[in-house]
Design a protein around this motif. Structure first.
Motif, PDB file in Angstrom:
ATOM      1  N   MET A   1      16.418  -0.047  16.126  1.00  0.00           N
ATOM      2  CA  MET A   1      15.513   1.068  15.827  1.00  0.00           C
ATOM      3  C   MET A   1      15.444   1.321  14.322  1.00  0.00           C
ATOM      4  O   MET A   1      14.382   1.587  13.767  1.00  0.00           O
ATOM      5  CB  MET A   1      16.005   2.332  16.550  1.00  0.00           C
ATOM      6  N   ARG A   2      16.601   1.229  13.653  1.00  0.00           N
ATOM      7  CA  ARG A   2      16.615   1.450  12.210  1.00  0.00           C
ATOM      8  C   ARG A   2      15.787   0.390  11.501  1.00  0.00           C
ATOM      9  O   ARG A   2      15.099   0.672  10.531  1.00  0.00           O
ATOM     10  CB  ARG A   2      18.054   1.437  11.720  1.00  0.00           C
ATOM     11  N   GLN A   3      15.859  -0.878  12.004  1.00  0.00           N
ATOM     12  CA  GLN A   3      15.066  -1.938  11.406  1.00  0.00           C
ATOM     13  C   GLN A   3      13.571  -1.666  11.581  1.00  0.00           C
ATOM     14  O   GLN A   3      12.777  -1.902  10.672  1.00  0.00           O
ATOM     15  CB  GLN A   3      15.437  -3.283  12.030  1.00  0.00           C
ATOM     16  N   SER A   4      13.189  -1.155  12.759  1.00  0.00           N
ATOM     17  CA  SER A   4      11.785  -0.820  13.004  1.00  0.00           C
ATOM     18  C   SER A   4      11.324   0.296  12.075  1.00  0.00           C
ATOM     19  O   SER A   4      10.179   0.281  11.590  1.00  0.00           O
ATOM     20  CB  SER A   4      11.590  -0.398  14.463  1.00  0.00           C
ATOM     21  N   GLN A   5      12.192   1.261  11.797  1.00  0.00           N
ATOM     22  CA  GLN A   5      11.838   2.331  10.865  1.00  0.00           C
ATOM     23  C   GLN A   5      11.620   1.775   9.459  1.00  0.00           C
ATOM     24  O   GLN A   5      10.682   2.189   8.764  1.00  0.00           O
ATOM     25  CB  GLN A   5      12.939   3.393  10.846  1.00  0.00           C
ATOM     26  N   SER A   6      12.448   0.829   9.056  1.00  0.00           N
ATOM     27  CA  SER A   6      12.264   0.214   7.731  1.00  0.00           C
ATOM     28  C   SER A   6      10.929  -0.515   7.643  1.00  0.00           C
ATOM     29  O   SER A   6      10.224  -0.441   6.628  1.00  0.00           O
ATOM     30  CB  SER A   6      13.406  -0.769   7.450  1.00  0.00           C
ATOM     31  N   VAL A   7      10.570  -1.198   8.738  1.00  0.00           N
ATOM     32  CA  VAL A   7       9.280  -1.896   8.758  1.00  0.00           C
ATOM     33  C   VAL A   7       8.135  -0.897   8.687  1.00  0.00           C
ATOM     34  O   VAL A   7       7.140  -1.108   7.979  1.00  0.00           O
ATOM     35  CB  VAL A   7       9.163  -2.773  10.020  1.00  0.00           C
ATOM     36  N   LEU A   8       8.261   0.232   9.398  1.00  0.00           N
ATOM     37  CA  LEU A   8       7.223   1.269   9.373  1.00  0.00           C
ATOM     38  C   LEU A   8       7.072   1.841   7.967  1.00  0.00           C
ATOM     39  O   LEU A   8       5.941   2.025   7.483  1.00  0.00           O
ATOM     40  CB  LEU A   8       7.576   2.373  10.363  1.00  0.00           C
ATOM     41  N   TYR A   9       8.178   2.104   7.303  1.00  0.00           N
ATOM     42  CA  TYR A   9       8.107   2.626   5.928  1.00  0.00           C
ATOM     43  C   TYR A   9       7.447   1.607   4.994  1.00  0.00           C
ATOM     44  O   TYR A   9       6.677   1.964   4.098  1.00  0.00           O
ATOM     45  CB  TYR A   9       9.509   2.975   5.425  1.00  0.00           C
ATOM     46  N   PHE A  10       7.768   0.336   5.220  1.00  0.00           N
ATOM     47  CA  PHE A  10       7.152  -0.713   4.402  1.00  0.00           C
ATOM     48  C   PHE A  10       5.639  -0.762   4.632  1.00  0.00           C
ATOM     49  O   PHE A  10       4.856  -0.910   3.681  1.00  0.00           O
ATOM     50  CB  PHE A  10       7.779  -2.070   4.751  1.00  0.00           C
ATOM     51  N   ILE A  11       5.207  -0.614   5.887  1.00  0.00           N
ATOM     52  CA  ILE A  11       3.775  -0.620   6.206  1.00  0.00           C
ATOM     53  C   ILE A  11       3.082   0.556   5.532  1.00  0.00           C
ATOM     54  O   ILE A  11       1.986   0.421   4.959  1.00  0.00           O
ATOM     55  CB  ILE A  11       3.575  -0.578   7.735  1.00  0.00           C
ATOM     56  N   ILE A  12       3.713   1.727   5.579  1.00  0.00           N
ATOM     57  CA  ILE A  12       3.131   2.909   4.931  1.00  0.00           C
ATOM     58  C   ILE A  12       3.047   2.696   3.419  1.00  0.00           C
ATOM     59  O   ILE A  12       2.039   3.034   2.782  1.00  0.00           O
ATOM     60  CB  ILE A  12       3.971   4.167   5.263  1.00  0.00           C
ATOM     61  N   PHE A  13       4.082   2.107   2.850  1.00  0.00           N
ATOM     62  CA  PHE A  13       4.102   1.875   1.398  1.00  0.00           C
ATOM     63  C   PHE A  13       2.975   0.942   0.965  1.00  0.00           C
ATOM     64  O   PHE A  13       2.235   1.240   0.018  1.00  0.00           O
ATOM     65  CB  PHE A  13       5.463   1.297   0.995  1.00  0.00           C
ATOM     66  N   ILE A  14       2.845  -0.204   1.646  1.00  0.00           N
ATOM     67  CA  ILE A  14       1.800  -1.149   1.233  1.00  0.00           C
ATOM     68  C   ILE A  14       0.410  -0.591   1.518  1.00  0.00           C
ATOM     69  O   ILE A  14      -0.539  -0.884   0.788  1.00  0.00           O
ATOM     70  CB  ILE A  14       1.981  -2.526   1.907  1.00  0.00           C
ATOM     71  N   SER A  15       0.285   0.251   2.544  1.00  0.00           N
ATOM     72  CA  SER A  15      -1.019   0.847   2.834  1.00  0.00           C
ATOM     73  C   SER A  15      -1.441   1.786   1.709  1.00  0.00           C
ATOM     74  O   SER A  15      -2.594   1.759   1.255  1.00  0.00           O
ATOM     75  CB  SER A  15      -0.973   1.602   4.163  1.00  0.00           C
ATOM     76  N   VAL A  16      -0.512   2.615   1.239  1.00  0.00           N
ATOM     77  CA  VAL A  16      -0.826   3.529   0.140  1.00  0.00           C
ATOM     78  C   VAL A  16      -1.077   2.755  -1.143  1.00  0.00           C
ATOM     79  O   VAL A  16      -2.048   3.023  -1.874  1.00  0.00           O
ATOM     80  CB  VAL A  16       0.338   4.534  -0.054  1.00  0.00           C
ATOM     81  N   LEU A  17      -0.225   1.770  -1.432  1.00  0.00           N
ATOM     82  CA  LEU A  17      -0.371   0.982  -2.664  1.00  0.00           C
ATOM     83  C   LEU A  17      -1.693   0.227  -2.682  1.00  0.00           C
ATOM     84  O   LEU A  17      -2.432   0.265  -3.679  1.00  0.00           O
ATOM     85  CB  LEU A  17       0.795   0.001  -2.791  1.00  0.00           C
ATOM     86  N   PHE A  18      -2.012  -0.455  -1.583  1.00  0.00           N
ATOM     87  CA  PHE A  18      -3.232  -1.264  -1.554  1.00  0.00           C
ATOM     88  C   PHE A  18      -4.479  -0.382  -1.524  1.00  0.00           C
ATOM     89  O   PHE A  18      -5.531  -0.792  -2.017  1.00  0.00           O
ATOM     90  CB  PHE A  18      -3.211  -2.214  -0.358  1.00  0.00           C
ATOM     91  N   SER A  19      -4.364   0.817  -0.944  1.00  0.00           N
ATOM     92  CA  SER A  19      -5.496   1.751  -0.999  1.00  0.00           C
ATOM     93  C   SER A  19      -5.772   2.147  -2.445  1.00  0.00           C
ATOM     94  O   SER A  19      -6.934   2.224  -2.882  1.00  0.00           O
ATOM     95  CB  SER A  19      -5.203   2.995  -0.164  1.00  0.00           C
ATOM     96  N   TYR A  20      -4.707   2.361  -3.209  1.00  0.00           N
ATOM     97  CA  TYR A  20      -4.859   2.721  -4.618  1.00  0.00           C
ATOM     98  C   TYR A  20      -5.455   1.560  -5.422  1.00  0.00           C
ATOM     99  O   TYR A  20      -6.339   1.744  -6.261  1.00  0.00           O
ATOM    100  CB  TYR A  20      -3.499   3.122  -5.185  1.00  0.00           C
ATOM    101  N   LEU A  21      -4.981   0.335  -5.126  1.00  0.00           N
ATOM    102  CA  LEU A  21      -5.494  -0.836  -5.848  1.00  0.00           C
ATOM    103  C   LEU A  21      -6.956  -1.114  -5.537  1.00  0.00           C
ATOM    104  O   LEU A  21      -7.644  -1.781  -6.316  1.00  0.00           O
ATOM    105  CB  LEU A  21      -4.655  -2.068  -5.502  1.00  0.00           C
ATOM    106  N   ASN A  22      -7.446  -0.615  -4.412  1.00  0.00           N
ATOM    107  CA  ASN A  22      -8.832  -0.869  -4.014  1.00  0.00           C
ATOM    108  C   ASN A  22      -9.764   0.306  -4.296  1.00  0.00           C
ATOM    109  O   ASN A  22     -10.870   0.350  -3.751  1.00  0.00           O
ATOM    110  CB  ASN A  22      -8.891  -1.225  -2.526  1.00  0.00           C
ATOM    111  N   LEU A  23      -9.301   1.252  -5.134  1.00  0.00           N
ATOM    112  CA  LEU A  23     -10.211   2.330  -5.528  1.00  0.00           C
ATOM    113  C   LEU A  23     -11.448   1.739  -6.195  1.00  0.00           C
ATOM    114  O   LEU A  23     -11.357   0.800  -6.999  1.00  0.00           O
ATOM    115  CB  LEU A  23      -9.506   3.281  -6.503  1.00  0.00           C
ATOM    116  N   PRO A  24     -12.638   2.248  -5.875  1.00  0.00           N
ATOM    117  CA  PRO A  24     -13.867   1.635  -6.391  1.00  0.00           C
ATOM    118  C   PRO A  24     -13.999   1.701  -7.896  1.00  0.00           C
ATOM    119  O   PRO A  24     -14.554   0.819  -8.513  1.00  0.00           O
ATOM    120  CB  PRO A  24     -14.980   2.431  -5.697  1.00  0.00           C
TER     121      PRO A  24
END
Length: 453
Positions: A1-24
């Motif tokens: 379960m802890r490993q799944s939480q780490s993966v979820l945090y990683f997904i949230i991190f890359i989603s926020v980062l890549f959203s910022y990198l794709n600002l128009p």
């Protein structure tokens, strides 16, 4: 379960980062609060990195192909009748290097020059995006390379006769590219560092010997198309017709100089086979139509997934959005040249990503119907659907590699449009495997608790 939480945090991190990198663009915010105006600008990031000879665009803009940006595509035929068969590929590479240099001097950005061999015809395909004077560009790239050796011209300051003469210019001599046999990279130097060896023909041996004797200790410039390639200093008189240009070269720099010299030593006449002009307006219209078609198709897929699979379908749509963010970021960072066939490849990869989700969801329903609990059914559905997903995507990857032809095999496709389609398709499949197996699976583990709940 802890490993799944780490993966979820990683997904949230890359989603926020890549959203910022794709600002128009740089976003400006301005709002009045209690009579005071607050404003700030959220700049789009600039990323500047380089892997070998593969630089990224610091502005993180999408790189548009010729069919979207507009411009001119010219197919050239290199006449190899006077070139020995063993030197024809070297001559073609040299012509390509010279044309690339001319295009850069002309000021065309994002231009490309590609070579191909079709039925014993040595061809070059030159793409000049955004060109507004096609005839001027044609006359520039269609010229045969001209190589010459120039001697230094010094000038003495009349006010100070005892001062050292100043080098003011170079004067072309009678030693030209017709007198040069070949140039190559060599390591036969005292320090074993990269250098460039020159071999002159009999007609050039005596000419070169006279120049090295007359200008011992002085530079002799090598001109290609009247521009200075190199100006090495003569260290000794050379009478054998063999010379070496030394310096603090890297291997790539030595190869580049040798290629440029061979362009003058192996002059190849160029003929224009075909010319295609594409207006920027037509490119914008094609892009808008493609995006509209892709948007409509994506909307239909989203509605279908949400209506047919409910909450599971909605979570899969979130996975598709993350897939789009990752793909767009990679397109910006590499950067991938976007063409209409490339956009088609991306849309096809989206369809395959949805197909993988459908296989998993149907397998989940089968496991639930057999009486398995939700957590067990979810894990089994991913595990048992993986073989079908793997086989389908592997077959498409093999097809994509054949179309992309990374090794430039002459019996396979060499078309830039087809390669653009294959590249976006391959990237899309690899990214969809990550989002389908890692992202969607993690989101379902945390946010889907079974149909009854």
């Amino acid at each position: 379960m802890r490993q799944s939480q780490s993966v979820l945090y990683f997904i949230i991190f890359i989603s926020v980062l890549f959203s910022y990198l794709n600002l128009p663009s740089d976003l400006k915010f301005s709002r009045k609060v209690m009579g005071k105006e607050f404003s700030f600008t959220l700049p789009r990031p600039r990323v500047n990195f380089k892997i070998g000879n593969w630089p990224s665009d610091p502005e993180l803009n999408f790189k548009k192909g010729l069919d979207l940006q507009g411009g001119m595509q010219v197919t050239l035929l290199a006449n190899m009748d006077r070139i020995d068969k063993g030197q024809r590929q070297t001559a073609l590479d040299s012509v390509s290097s010279v044309i690339s240099r001319r295009v850069d001097l002309y000021g065309v950005s994002e231009a490309s020059v590609k070579t191909s061999l079709i039925n014993d015809q040595y061809r070059l395909v030159v793409e000049l995006p955004g060109i507004d004077k096609p005839q001027e560009a044609l006359s520039l790239i269609g010229q045969t390379a001209s190589l010459s050796f120039a001697t230094p011209l010094y000038q003495t300051n009349p006010a100070s006769p005892s001062a050292e003469p100043t080098l003011v210019d170079f004067i072309p001599s009678d030693l030209t590219g017709n007198d040069l046999s070949s140039a190559a990279v060599t390591f036969e130097t005292d320090d074993r560092q990269p250098a460039v060896s020159l071999k002159f023909k009999d007609s050039g041996r005596d000419k070169f010997a006279k120049l090295t004797k007359a200008f011992l200790g002085k530079p002799i410039a090598i001109l290609l198309d009247q521009s200075i390639l190199s100006a090495p200093t003569v260290q000794s008189e050379i009478t054998t017709g063999d010379a070496i240009i030394t310096g603090k070269f890297t291997i790539d720099e030595a190869k580049f100089l040798a290629t440029q010299l061979n362009a003058g030593a192996l002059p190849v006449p160029i003929e224009i086979l075909s010319q295609k002009n594409i207006s920027a307006t037509l490119g914008d219209a094609s892009l808008n139509q493609s995006l509209m078609a892709g948007g409509i198709g994506l909307a239909i897929v989203i509605v279908f997934m949400c209506l047919y699979y409910g909450w599971m379908g909605f979570i899969s749509v979130l996975g598709l959005l993350i897939y789009g963010l990752i793909t767009a970021t990679i397109y910006r960072l590499i950067p991938v040249t976007l063409t209409l066939p490339g956009i088609a490849g991306f849309i096809l990869s989206v369809g395959m990503a949805v197909d993988s989700n459908i296989l998993i969801f149907e397998r989940y329903r089968e496991e639930v119907r057999t009486g398995r609990s939700h957590p067990v059914a979810l894990e089994l559905s991913f595990g048992r659907a993986w073989n079908s997903i793997k086989d389908a995507n592997l077959a498409t990857v093999i097809t994509g590699l054949i179309l992309f032809n990374p090794l430039d095999w002459s019996f396979l496709n060499t078309s830039g449009a087809v390669r653009g389609f294959a590249l976006t398709l391959l990237l899309g499949i690899l990214i969809s495997l990550f989002t389908g197996i890692v992202v969607t699976r993690t989101l379902l583990r945390f946010f889907y608790k079974g149909a009854k709940q």
